[in-house]
Scaffold this motif. Structure first.
Motif, PDB file in Angstrom:
ATOM      1  N   TYR A  48       0.870  -1.174   0.000  1.00  0.00           N
ATOM      2  CA  TYR A  48       0.000   0.000   0.000  1.00  0.00           C
ATOM      3  C   TYR A  48       0.906   1.223   0.000  1.00  0.00           C
ATOM      4  N   VAL A  49       0.518   2.279  -0.746  1.00  0.00           N
ATOM      5  CA  VAL A  49       1.362   3.460  -0.837  1.00  0.00           C
ATOM      6  C   VAL A  49       0.498   4.723  -0.881  1.00  0.00           C
ATOM      7  N   GLU A  50       1.044   5.792  -0.296  1.00  0.00           N
ATOM      8  CA  GLU A  50       0.402   7.107  -0.331  1.00  0.00           C
ATOM      9  C   GLU A  50       1.411   8.122  -0.853  1.00  0.00           C
ATOM     10  N   LYS A  51       0.930   9.165  -1.535  1.00  0.00           N
ATOM     11  CA  LYS A  51       1.790  10.257  -1.971  1.00  0.00           C
ATOM     12  C   LYS A  51       2.041  11.193  -0.799  1.00  0.00           C
ATOM     13  N   THR A  52       3.264  11.677  -0.680  1.00  0.00           N
ATOM     14  CA  THR A  52       3.620  12.658   0.343  1.00  0.00           C
ATOM     15  C   THR A  52       4.142  13.918  -0.340  1.00  0.00           C
ATOM     16  N   ALA A  53       4.472  14.922   0.453  1.00  0.00           N
ATOM     17  CA  ALA A  53       4.952  16.183  -0.110  1.00  0.00           C
ATOM     18  C   ALA A  53       6.258  15.991  -0.872  1.00  0.00           C
ATOM     19  N   ASP A  54       7.093  15.064  -0.408  1.00  0.00           N
ATOM     20  CA  ASP A  54       8.400  14.848  -1.054  1.00  0.00           C
ATOM     21  C   ASP A  54       8.625  13.374  -1.378  1.00  0.00           C
ATOM     22  N   GLY A  55       7.612  12.746  -1.930  1.00  0.00           N
ATOM     23  CA  GLY A  55       7.801  11.353  -2.307  1.00  0.00           C
ATOM     24  C   GLY A  55       6.611  10.495  -1.958  1.00  0.00           C
ATOM     25  N   TRP A  56       6.863   9.392  -1.216  1.00  0.00           N
ATOM     26  CA  TRP A  56       5.809   8.424  -0.949  1.00  0.00           C
ATOM     27  C   TRP A  56       5.986   7.816   0.443  1.00  0.00           C
ATOM     28  N   LYS A  57       4.874   7.417   1.038  1.00  0.00           N
ATOM     29  CA  LYS A  57       4.880   6.570   2.225  1.00  0.00           C
ATOM     30  C   LYS A  57       4.381   5.199   1.784  1.00  0.00           C
ATOM     31  N   MET A  58       5.238   4.192   1.957  1.00  0.00           N
ATOM     32  CA  MET A  58       4.890   2.832   1.537  1.00  0.00           C
ATOM     33  C   MET A  58       4.755   1.926   2.746  1.00  0.00           C
ATOM     34  N   LEU A  59       3.711   1.111   2.723  1.00  0.00           N
ATOM     35  CA  LEU A  59       3.523   0.080   3.727  1.00  0.00           C
ATOM     36  C   LEU A  59       3.709  -1.275   3.072  1.00  0.00           C
ATOM     37  N   VAL A  60       4.621  -2.060   3.624  1.00  0.00           N
ATOM     38  CA  VAL A  60       4.811  -3.448   3.200  1.00  0.00           C
ATOM     39  C   VAL A  60       4.273  -4.332   4.309  1.00  0.00           C
ATOM     40  N   ALA A  61       3.234  -5.101   3.994  1.00  0.00           N
ATOM     41  CA  ALA A  61       2.621  -6.004   4.973  1.00  0.00           C
ATOM     42  C   ALA A  61       3.018  -7.433   4.630  1.00  0.00           C
ATOM     43  N   ILE A  62       3.528  -8.167   5.623  1.00  0.00           N
ATOM     44  CA  ILE A  62       4.032  -9.518   5.418  1.00  0.00           C
ATOM     45  C   ILE A  62       3.219 -10.512   6.234  1.00  0.00           C
ATOM     46  N   ALA A  63       2.852 -11.614   5.610  1.00  0.00           N
ATOM     47  CA  ALA A  63       2.111 -12.682   6.290  1.00  0.00           C
ATOM     48  C   ALA A  63       2.844 -13.090   7.564  1.00  0.00           C
ATOM     49  N   ASP A  64       2.078 -13.502   8.578  1.00  0.00           N
ATOM     50  CA  ASP A  64       2.650 -13.691   9.919  1.00  0.00           C
ATOM     51  C   ASP A  64       2.414 -15.107  10.461  1.00  0.00           C
ATOM     52  N   PRO A  65       3.157 -16.102   9.974  1.00  0.00           N
ATOM     53  CA  PRO A  65       2.970 -17.458  10.496  1.00  0.00           C
ATOM     54  C   PRO A  65       3.366 -17.601  11.954  1.00  0.00           C
ATOM     55  N   THR A  66       4.233 -16.705  12.460  1.00  0.00           N
ATOM     56  CA  THR A  66       4.610 -16.799  13.878  1.00  0.00           C
ATOM     57  C   THR A  66       3.435 -16.456  14.792  1.00  0.00           C
TER      58      THR A  66
END
Length: 686
Positions: A216-234
């Motif tokens: 998931y990503v959002e635009k920011t004033a100087d680029g982007w905020k990215m969220l990387v979500a990883i599956a959680d078997p633990t």
């Protein structure tokens, strides 16, 4: 009388003790004789056929060196390390007695054998595949070699034999873990943010079931905020539980053509943990800020969350849409279109930054085998990294770089992928080579991360890949380490993968450390060297298994090309002592071109491995990285090898007859016996 004379025996022993002795490795030939190759480069001694019956190819021995008729010969005296311990073999029945023949190019002699306790001798038939252990060596017992059969692999005519044999050769499991239960989310003392409203997307292959990352990503004033979500078997697997111990033992999901063997049960990997579209799933997330120039800002945020993927995107379909403006059957909702465009922009900027400040992967294709229901190869497809693949690749590399820097700072350990760049012990050779080619950098700066990046950038700018291939011979192999360290192959100061915990046990370890830090709980102890060594060894075994099954399938699939004399473009991968190793660009198959098929007169045609070049009448004729056209001459399933010949040959080349081809196979055997299991260090991919 003389035979029992103790004085004579003592004299013989004294004479023998005064003879020079050498330690080295036995190299067999397929013609009965062999050689003792010492640790001194180029030093070898002939071993007569009668003496070869006491040893095996690959044995490390100490031998007495005798001079006979003006020529020195090695007479094996003692065994240092046997080549065979646990090995794959085929059953041979001689006079109702069981023997085994090792599955090896030149090991054709049958070894006496018996099944271990608990195995029925009557179940073994001629040609069956088995695992055996060498219990007695011919150097220590005059009655010869003896083996114990420990495992039945499969029957002689099993069409799936390549998979079963390769898996057991590398001591890899044949099926998913047989551990099932009512899996429930564990109470971890961890607060999970609710991100189910955000339009996360997954990007995978069409047949992928174990989807372990969403973006998931959002635009920011100087680029982007990215969220990387990883599956959680633990979130399901308790540390120290039976499944945790089994996952640690397996270390990785095994990926082979036509099948995979998961590290954890499929119900977890493909269902409960997999980030299916429309399903709420627990995840471990990284929030990172990327500037418009593609630079990662420091201090990423790691946190636990619940997410719900809102778009299951397919690599080829998404790539068509990005590259052509449309894709058949693909009509994403506006919110998904926005995510695709933002992801593409952010990761393009990220790749541009890495190209200048770090190191990009070579854009080489992956080769995918298409199999029918009978396990036969019907086609081999070359797939290059396209736009969608690069979105995922850049996102995962960024996330793993963030984890590497984060864990290096606190707690100062984890599971890191480290690559030291150039081998210090070979550095003088690197300097001489670079000085010869007037490289801009030849001093000890090359042993630093910035210096190595500068070298790679210069090599990438060269008109051919010859020097690149030469330099790779001087690089170290990547390792897994509990200690932070740079990854020169990626050009990054730290790299710790956590983005595939469904498939990699080291990523599960990093998940547990990250979650402990997030929840301010006691951090798991540092992994010991035994574990990191086991992870490195498992990764290597998986790579070798994938290569071995590929070689087997290539030999089967390309047999018709021998008869049709189809012409292939091929890249020279290696120049060996007696020929060339090439890769067919159409399908990725590796072939050997014996020098005798190019020119019988080996004084005129000379292969120089050290220089990576082959010379004809003193002039460079072939070199590393060069593309030539070849035709296949033989596909040998027994040794899983392909023999090829260039379409353009010197005018003095002899016609390729059965006799010439048979002679060339001796050269092929020699190269199979001396070829290292890994020929060039590879950078780790995300």
């Amino acid at each position: 009388m003389f035979q029992d004379n103790p004085l004579l025996a003592q004299l013989k022993q004294q004479l023998r003790d005064n003879l020079p002795k050498k330690e080295g490795v036995v190299r067999a030939s397929d013609r009965g004789f062999g050689f003792l190759e010492t640790d001194h480069r180029g030093e070898s001694y002939f071993i007569a056929p009668q003496q070869m019956k006491r040893v095996m190819h690959g044995d490390r021995i100490i031998a007495v060196i005798r001079a006979e008729n003006g020529k020195e010969q090695a007479e094996p005296e003692s065994l240092v390390t046997p080549f065979l311990t646990r090995f794959v073999a085929r059953i041979k029945v001689i006079k109702d007695r069981l023997f085994v023949v090792p599955d090896h190019p030149v090991m054709k002699d049958a070894i006496k054998a018996r099944p271990m306790k608990g195995l029925d001798e009557k179940q073994f038939k001629e040609g069956d595949w088995v695992i055996a252990n060498l219990k007695r060596h011919g150097m220590s017992d005059a009655s010869g070699h003896f083996a114990e059969i420990t495992e039945y692999v499969t029957h002689n005519n099993d069409p799936e034999a390549p998979w079963w044999v390769v898996l057991r050769r590398h001591d890899l499991p044949r099926c998913a873990p047989d551990i099932e239960q009512e899996w429930q989310l564990r109470e971890e003392g961890l607060t999970r943010e609710d991100l189910t409203a955000l339009p996360f997307v997954t990007i995978d292959g069409e047949s992928t079931r174990d989807m372990d990352d969403a973006l998931y990503v959002e635009k920011t004033a100087d680029g982007w905020k990215m969220l990387v979500a990883i599956a959680d078997p633990t979130a399901y697997i308790e540390p120290g539980s039976a499944l945790d111990l089994e996952a640690a033992k397996r270390a990785f999901t095994v990926y082979l053509p036509g099948r995979n063997i998961p590290m954890i049960p499929r119900h977890l990997s493909d269902e409960l943990c997999s980030l299916h579209e429309g399903e709420e799933r627990p995840a471990l997330c990284c929030e990172m800020l990327i500037t418009a120039a593609g630079e990662l800002l420091p201090e990423p945020r790691f946190f636990a969350a619940n997410i719900r993927s809102q778009g299951r995107l397919i690599y080829d379909q998404l790539s068509d849409w990005l590259e052509n403006g449309s894709a058949e059957g693909f009509d994403p909702a506006p919110v998904i279109v926005e995510q695709i465009e933002l992801l593409h922009a952010a990761t393009t900027a990220r790749q541009t930054w890495r190209k200048e400040h770090a190191i990009l992967f070579k854009d080489r294709p992956d080769y995918d085998f298409e199999l029918n229901e009978a396990g036969e190869v019907v086609a081999i497809h070359a797939s290059f990294r396209r736009s969608a693949n690069k979105i995922v690749e850049e996102s995962m590399i960024a996330a793993n770089q963030c984890a590497g820097d984060f864990l290096a700072a606190q707690p100062g350990y984890g599971i890191f992928n480290v690559h030291a760049g150039l081998d210090v012990e070979k550095f003088k050779g690197v300097q001489e080579l670079l000085q010869l080619h007037e490289a801009p950098l030849t001093d000890e700066t090359l042993l630093t991360l910035p210096g190595f990046c500068q070298l790679r950038h210069w090599l990438d700018a060269q008109p051919t890949s010859y020097l690149d291939n030469r330099i790779r011979r001087f690089q170290t192999y990547s390792l897994m380490s509990a200690e932070p360290g740079p990854h020169f192959g990626l050009g990054l100061s730290h790299y710790a993968t956590w983005t595939s915990p469904i498939r990699k046990y080291g990523d599960m370890i990093n998940h547990r450390i990250l979650k402990a830090i997030i929840s301010q709980q006691e951090v798991p102890v540092r992994a010991d060297a035994a574990l990191t060594d086991a992870l490195s060894l498992s990764r290597r075994s998986n790579r070798m298994a994938e290569r071995d099954i590929g070689d087997w399938l290539y030999a089967r699939f390309l047999l018709p090309a021998v008869a049709s004399q189809q012409v292939f473009d091929a890249e020279i991968m290696d120049v060996m002592r007696s020929g060339l190793k090439v890769r067919l660009l159409e399908n990725g198959a590796v072939c050997f071109i014996p020098g005798s098929l190019i020119l019988k007169d080996r004084k005129r045609f000379v292969c120089n491995h050290d220089e990576g070049r082959a010379y004809l009448d003193g002039e460079i004729h072939y070199e590393l990285g060069q593309t030539i056209q070849v035709k296949l001459q033989d596909a040998i399933e027994a040794t899983r090898t392909l023999v090829a010949i260039p379409t353009e040959l010197p005018s003095a080349a002899a016609p390729v007859t059965k006799e010439v081809l048979a002679e060339s196979e001796h050269e092929l055997m020699d190269e199979l016996l001396t070829e290292p299991e890994e020929t060039a260090p590879e950078e780790d991919e995300a």
